[in-house]
Design an enzyme around this catalytic site. Structure first.
Site, short mmCIF file in Angstrom:
data_model
loop_
_atom_site.label_atom_id
_atom_site.label_comp_id
_atom_site.label_asym_id
_atom_site.label_seq_id
_atom_site.Cartn_x
_atom_site.Cartn_y
_atom_site.Cartn_z
N LYS A 50 17.33 20.32 21.39
CA LYS A 50 16.33 21.37 21.18
C LYS A 50 15.28 20.91 20.18
O LYS A 50 15.57 20.13 19.28
CB LYS A 50 16.99 22.64 20.65
CG LYS A 50 17.91 23.29 21.65
CD LYS A 50 18.30 24.71 21.31
CE LYS A 50 19.01 24.90 20.01
NZ LYS A 50 19.57 26.23 19.84
N ARG A 79 12.62 22.38 17.37
CA ARG A 79 12.38 23.57 16.55
C ARG A 79 10.90 23.63 16.19
O ARG A 79 10.31 22.64 15.79
CB ARG A 79 13.22 23.53 15.29
CG ARG A 79 14.70 23.52 15.60
CD ARG A 79 15.54 23.88 14.40
NE ARG A 79 16.96 23.79 14.71
CZ ARG A 79 17.65 24.73 15.31
NH1 ARG A 79 17.07 25.83 15.68
NH2 ARG A 79 18.94 24.57 15.54
N ASP A 106 30.49 26.30 23.03
CA ASP A 106 29.76 26.54 21.78
C ASP A 106 30.69 27.30 20.86
O ASP A 106 31.63 27.96 21.31
CB ASP A 106 28.48 27.34 22.04
CG ASP A 106 27.42 27.12 20.97
OD1 ASP A 106 27.69 26.40 19.98
OD2 ASP A 106 26.31 27.66 21.10
#
Length: 190
Positions: A76, A78, A101
């Site tokens: 990911k 940010r 997760d």
């Protein structure tokens, strides 16, 4: 008896070391419950153990090794407005994906990861989480209407017992009460 703290599948490793003085502190693991949940989701054909982000890659790798499965991770980026999936690391095309997760709050990370895996050619995406710590009804609705076929989590958080969760078709709760119960028996010497 001194204060005793039991933690299960901590989000932040090493937290137990912040408790000092005359107390006992233990981190417990729901690994066997998680492994059984993965086994229950495991399709008969090719599947991949995957992450929702790079927060728990070692656990995902541990589960992948245990099942002899391939591994996929989400990277990911940010930014000022939050996070976005930057890339999928690993091959998910033509395979079923089971995401692990440690917890779900808003459902955003799981939903974005599932979308990315589907875009990468995954046949289906399911998930297993240690803590169903939903931030509210909207987070539950995202799972119920989103790209995740089934979500299995434990009953470590009060939201796991909410009406929204108990009536959800895609969300299933596993009991982990035997884990702290066994630890308490050991601590008390019984």
């Amino acid at each position: 008896m001194r204060n005793t703290f039991l933690f299960l599948d901590l989000h932040t490793a090493g937290l137990v070391h912040y408790f000092e003085g005359d107390c006992l502190r233990f981190e417990l693991y729901a690994e066997e419950v998680i492994v059984q949940a993965i086994a229950d989701l495991k399709p008969p054909d090719a599947f991949v153990l995957a992450s929702a982000d790079l927060g728990r890659p070692r656990w995902v790798e541990t589960f992948a090794d245990r099942f002899g499965a391939d591994l996929a991770l989400i990277r990911k980026a940010r930014g000022g407005s939050g996070t976005a999936v930057q890339s999928v690391i690993g091959d998910v095309a033509g395979k079923h994906v089971i995401v692990y997760d440690d917890m779900v709050r808003s459902s955003g990370s799981l939903i974005h990861a599932a979308d990315a895996y589907h875009q990468g050619g995954a046949l289906s995406v399911s998930a297993v989480v240690s803590h169903l710590a939903f931030a509210g009804s909207d987070a539950v609705k995202l799972i119920e209407t989103g790209p995740i076929a089934k979500l299995i989590g434990t009953n470590t958080h009060p939201m796991s017992q909410s009406l929204d969760v108990s009536t959800a078709e895609r969300i299933h709760v596993r009991d982990v009460s035997a884990i702290p119960a066994a630890a308490i028996k050991i601590i008390l010497g019984r």
